[in-house]
Design an enzyme around this catalytic site. Structure first.
Site, short mmCIF file in Angstrom:
data_model
loop_
_atom_site.label_atom_id
_atom_site.label_comp_id
_atom_site.label_asym_id
_atom_site.label_seq_id
_atom_site.Cartn_x
_atom_site.Cartn_y
_atom_site.Cartn_z
N ALA A 1 0.80 -1.14 -0.07
CA ALA A 1 -0.06 -0.02 -0.19
C ALA A 1 0.91 1.26 -0.19
CB ALA A 1 -1.09 0.04 1.35
N LYS A 2 2.05 0.91 0.03
CA LYS A 2 2.90 2.11 0.17
C LYS A 2 2.75 3.35 0.74
CE LYS A 2 5.26 0.69 -4.25
NZ LYS A 2 4.40 -0.35 -4.34
#
Lengths: 296, 296
Positions: B106-107
């Protein structure tokens, strides 16, 4: 025609209409108020999320005429699971119905078709489709272009993180590059180029920047260098940003920026008067910023 | 006791058990296969998301014994709205039930209590609670610490973006700092310090790094410099990463890294044989990486 205006044109019109440069930060922290506290609902996530929606709807009812726009912090919805994301969708819909431009502060960043998916999620017509989205530049130009393209196509906006307001932001963002430039200045250059590439002669590009209110010199310097780029200025109040400090974010017409505050506006009372107190706090913040602008 | 092991210990055990260093990338692209195409469901998001779950459950049934772990790309779930996020929660639960360690790609990146909220969302016990999460370092140390602390506390892992695999990654990450260091090397130093601070004498720190498979020299150099840090290596296959190139990510025991691939494994057939073809592709990728490791 409001419908044909881009996000930043609507934001400018809204600032003139409300005489407010305040961005209302919506960061649901259920444990921060007795009326929304998880203990009240035996921790049931669906009820906690619903209470958060009611809480912020009451705040919106009281503050909407006093704010230029609102900013939802995605993390506080995601941590509440599916009910939290339903709450986010409901508040986005509520803000749209009230005509308040809505920014999703999700700091997304990825590349290619993944970035396109995020851009469609937050700058499209789905339930999370907002007017603008914050994005992270670490992945390079192919991480930013899909967001800028979607924003340009859909009349929305993106705000690229340039210089943030947190205590240790300098560790990476202020690193000195060979040649003497700071990293955030290089990022600002990329933002300027990206903005210019999709501005098409309009007054404002669909690409904005996040520049913290805790670094007034950087703010004023960037304002001069990025004349067509809107700034989203976090760090006001609780984090130390002062009205005089954020004044440098605005252009000569008092446009080009919005200043966000969350906790100091929305959690300033433990009582049932929370919405009324939010109204007072938003009015005071509006006044303080306008006064600082008048004094330039 | 598997339950008392940390994420990276479980990952090491799983690699030995499956003899696989493959990370199965789960990026639902409903339009990429006739069986999940939105047209089949008149665009109904709930049905599209459900079809994506069935599609990937069939792939997991076929490939689970051949992969070390799986990685869900959050963007492709978020763009499907609420049904997409329900699908993400279902696939996380399904992977846990199968004993396959699960990374949410999901950074995320934010600061203070916001970062804590993301960390609790993705490294906690809620519906999105995975074994590990990818995070972005642009905000500095106070953007990373809350993730590392939650990972250490909960026996989970984080992978900090250091050097990514996209074509324009170099624009920012390879910038030369005063003194000659590259930006990503400085980030790698911060990751090393953060990892050391929470390793507590264990073989592996709860903090890993994302290092693209498209830059083999950087990969091998970072491997030498970060002996206690696991690498998540994207960019294999479709993006140009080769088995010989990614071999440098592993330590002498053939541990310390997993190599991810998404489209090339999960969308290699237009037909009803998609799961069987995914099994073949995963087996071939496992073989190719192991062969490259054997040849060192």
């Amino acid at each position: 025609m409001l419908g044909d205006m881009t996000f930043f044109e609507r934001l400018a019109a809204r600032i003139q209409e409300t005489d407010s440069r305040v961005c209302l930060g919506i960061d649901p922290r259920p444990e921060a108020h007795p009326l929304t506290h998880p203990d009240r609902f035996a921790g049931d996530p669906a009820q906690v999320a619903k209470a958060a929606v009611y809480y912020f709807q009451a705040i919106l009812e009281a503050t909407a005429p006093l704010v230029a726009c609102a900013k939802l912090q995605a993390a506080f919805f995601e941590v509440l699971g599916i009910p939290g994301l339903i709450a986010m969708a409901q508040l986005i819909a509520d803000l749209k119905a009230r005509g308040v431009p809505v920014i999703v502060d999700a700091k997304r960043g990825d590349i290619g078709s993944t970035a396109e998916a995020y851009a469609r999620a937050y700058l499209g017509d789905g339930v999370f489709g907002a007017d603008a989205l914050t994005v992270n530049p670490y992945l390079g130009g192919d991480g930013l272009a899909p967001f800028a393209e979607q924003a340009a196509r859909a009349g929305r906006g993106v705000f690229v993180l340039v210089r943030t307001s947190n205590p240790r932001a300098a560790e990476l963002q202020d690193l000195e590059l060979r040649g003497g430039q700071r990293l955030y200045e290089r990022v600002a250059e990329s933002v300027a180029a990206l903005a210019e590439g999709c501005r098409g002669g309009a007054r404002y590009a669909p690409v904005g920047a996040v520049v913290g209110g805790t670094a007034p010199e950087a703010l004023a310097a960037l304002r001069a260098r990025l004349p067509h780029v809107w700034f989203l200025v976090p760090g006001y109040g609780a984090q130390g940003g002062r009205p005089e400090g954020v004044a440098g974010a605005f252009d000569a017409e008092g446009l080009g920026a919005v200043v966000s505050s969350s906790r100091a506006l929305t959690y300033c009372s433990d009582g049932a008067d929370f919405a009324e107190r939010a109204r007072e706090a938003a009015a005071e913040m509006r006044r303080a910023i306008n006064r600082a602008l008048g004094g330039r």
